[in-house]
Motif scaffolding. Structure first.
Motif, short mmCIF file in Angstrom:
data_model
loop_
_atom_site.label_atom_id
_atom_site.label_comp_id
_atom_site.label_asym_id
_atom_site.label_seq_id
_atom_site.Cartn_x
_atom_site.Cartn_y
_atom_site.Cartn_z
N CYS A 204 0.86 -1.18 0.00
CA CYS A 204 0.00 0.00 0.00
C CYS A 204 0.90 1.23 0.00
CB CYS A 204 -0.87 -0.03 1.25
SG CYS A 204 -1.73 1.51 1.56
N THR A 205 0.46 2.30 -0.65
CA THR A 205 1.31 3.50 -0.75
C THR A 205 1.10 4.47 0.43
OG1 THR A 205 -0.36 4.64 -2.09
CG2 THR A 205 1.35 3.42 -3.28
N CYS B 22 -5.33 3.20 -3.05
CA CYS B 22 -4.26 3.01 -4.01
C CYS B 22 -4.51 1.75 -4.84
CB CYS B 22 -2.90 2.93 -3.29
SG CYS B 22 -2.63 1.40 -2.36
N CYS C 261 -7.30 3.63 2.43
CA CYS C 261 -7.70 2.30 2.89
C CYS C 261 -7.19 2.13 4.32
CB CYS C 261 -7.06 1.24 1.99
SG CYS C 261 -7.37 -0.46 2.54
N ARG D 235 -1.27 -3.26 5.10
CA ARG D 235 -0.52 -2.64 6.20
C ARG D 235 -0.75 -3.39 7.50
NH1 ARG D 235 -3.10 1.88 4.33
NH2 ARG D 235 -3.93 2.49 6.34
N CYS E 29 -4.38 -1.63 -2.89
CA CYS E 29 -5.54 -1.84 -2.00
C CYS E 29 -6.79 -2.15 -2.80
CB CYS E 29 -5.75 -0.62 -1.11
SG CYS E 29 -4.48 -0.50 0.17
N CYS F 166 -3.38 7.19 0.17
CA CYS F 166 -4.35 6.08 0.23
C CYS F 166 -5.17 6.16 1.52
CB CYS F 166 -3.62 4.75 0.16
SG CYS F 166 -4.73 3.34 0.26
ZN LIG Z 1 -3.39 1.52 -0.11
#
Ligand SMILES: [Zn+2]
Ligand SMILES: [Zn+2]
Ligand SMILES: [Zn+2]
Ligand SMILES: [Zn+2]
Ligand SMILES: [Zn+2]
Length: 363
Positions: free
Chosen positions: A31-32, A54, A80, A102, A57, A78
């Motif tokens: 994930c970013t 992102c 999420c 994450r 996600c 992101c």
């Molecule tokens: Zn993400």
């Protein structure tokens, strides 16, 4: 399926997932969020309160959600698994991961920089409509975005025509642009009339600069066919005919506009010129290189390479043809197509993938 055990099936399903993951053009494994605000591919999740997420996600955490692909947005983090990401149901286990990538159990802090416009509700353009995959209308994204949040516009809305007027003609010849639209290969970027209007003062200054015609390709008037092609106008004359009241027009920028804007910047006084401040502070991304963040590509080799190239080019083609395309529906169809391979334990070949896309095109 009859003579393999459930465990065997599940492990093959895992293999298939790994395989499918390998086939995706970008590696959807991280994930970013932690990278902060980026210019990146953003997807809206309409199941989780219209948050932006992102690329990874969208594939890993929102698999069964109603996703809308928004292409790129600048300065986006992101959402999420952040405070904005509301659980689907009240009885969601509190100890579940908020973001599968994450693996956070508490919601993370949501970025204050994220701007949520109507795109996140799946709506686009000044006409506020959902993306229509069956329409052949061309949609352009505003490269500036200060007023419109990098919205997408129908060609017929850019020239201020109704959809109905253009529709009938469009069916006969899919390549036809709305009247008043310059050919797509004659410019590199589009700035919508809302953003031009917001920065009217600076755009007037820019258009009266002696190098203006190196940057501006067209001025597209809304509501009339009058489209001023600056490249064909008198070379020596500065572009000063914009003081006639209306600022209801969009601009297109020529290929290589960043370089030219940098040149213009060099001619301006750093301390006193407001156009310099505009280029330096407000729209530095137009002057400097502003690449879209991409997840590292998988390093596939041999046959896999070919398969992922095929997939990648098909996805890109589908995106190019469909504009804001349903990437996830393609992914779902591909998983469905690959399922029998997993069930029978057959190896997926490049030819199989080819067959998938050939069948897919006919749909
Ligand atoms: Zn993400
Ligand atoms: Zn979701
Ligand atoms: Zn996630
Ligand atoms: Zn529209
Ligand atoms: Zn705009």
């Amino acid at each position: 399926m009859s003579d393999i055990s459930a465990t065997e099936y599940l492990s093959r399903q895992q293999e298939l997932e790994d395989e499918a993951r390998k086939l995706m053009p970008w590696d959807p494994r991280s994930c970013t969020y932690e990278k902060g605000a980026l210019r990146q591919q953003v997807f809206a999740c309409r199941t989780h309160g219209n948050i932006g997420i992102c690329y990874s996600c969208s594939i890993q955490c929102h698999t069964s959600c109603d996703i809308v692909e928004l292409f790129t947005k600048r300065n986006f983090t992101c959402d999420c698994g952040t405070e904005r990401d509301k659980p689907k149901s009240e009885n969601q286990q509190t100890n579940e991961f908020r973001c599968q990538l994450r693996k956070n159990r508490e919601p993370d802090v949501a970025s204050l920089q994220n701007v949520y416009g109507h795109n996140f509700h799946g709506l686009f353009c000044s006409c506020n409509e959902e993306y229509d995959p069956d329409s052949s209308a061309v949609m352009l994204q505003c490269v500036l975005g200060a007023e419109c949040n990098e919205d997408w516009y129908h060609d017929y809305c850019i020239v201020g025509k109704g959809k109905e007027k253009q529709g009938a003609k469009r069916k006969a010849d899919e390549e036809t642009l709305a009247d008043g639209m310059p050919p797509l290969d004659s410019f590199d970027a589009f700035i919508c009339w809302k953003c031009v209007s917001k920065y009217d003062y600076y755009f007037q200054k820019l258009m009266s600069h002696s190098l203006a015609e190196e940057v501006i390709a067209h001025r597209i008037q809304r509501g009339s066919l009058e489209e001023k092609d600056l490249s064909r106008s008198d070379k020596k004359r500065p572009i000063d005919d914009v003081t006639d009241g209306s600022i209801d027009y969009s601009l297109t920028l020529k290929h290589g506009y960043s370089k030219q804007l940098a040149k213009i910047k060099e001619t301006l006084d750093k301390k006193t010129d407001k156009l310099y401040k505009f280029l330096d502070d407000l729209v530095p991304f137009l002057v400097n290189d502003d690449p879209v963040y991409e997840e590292p590509e998988d390093t596939a080799t041999g046959a896999d390479d070919m398969v992922s190239l095929l997939l990648q080019s098909s996805v890109q083609r589908e995106q190019a043809v469909a504009g804001i395309s349903a990437f996830n529906s393609l992914k779902t169809r591909l998983s469905e197509y690959l399922r029998p391979f997993a069930e029978s334990g057959r190896v997926v070949s490049g030819e199989d993938i080819n067959n998938f896309f050939e069948g897919n095109e006919k749909k």
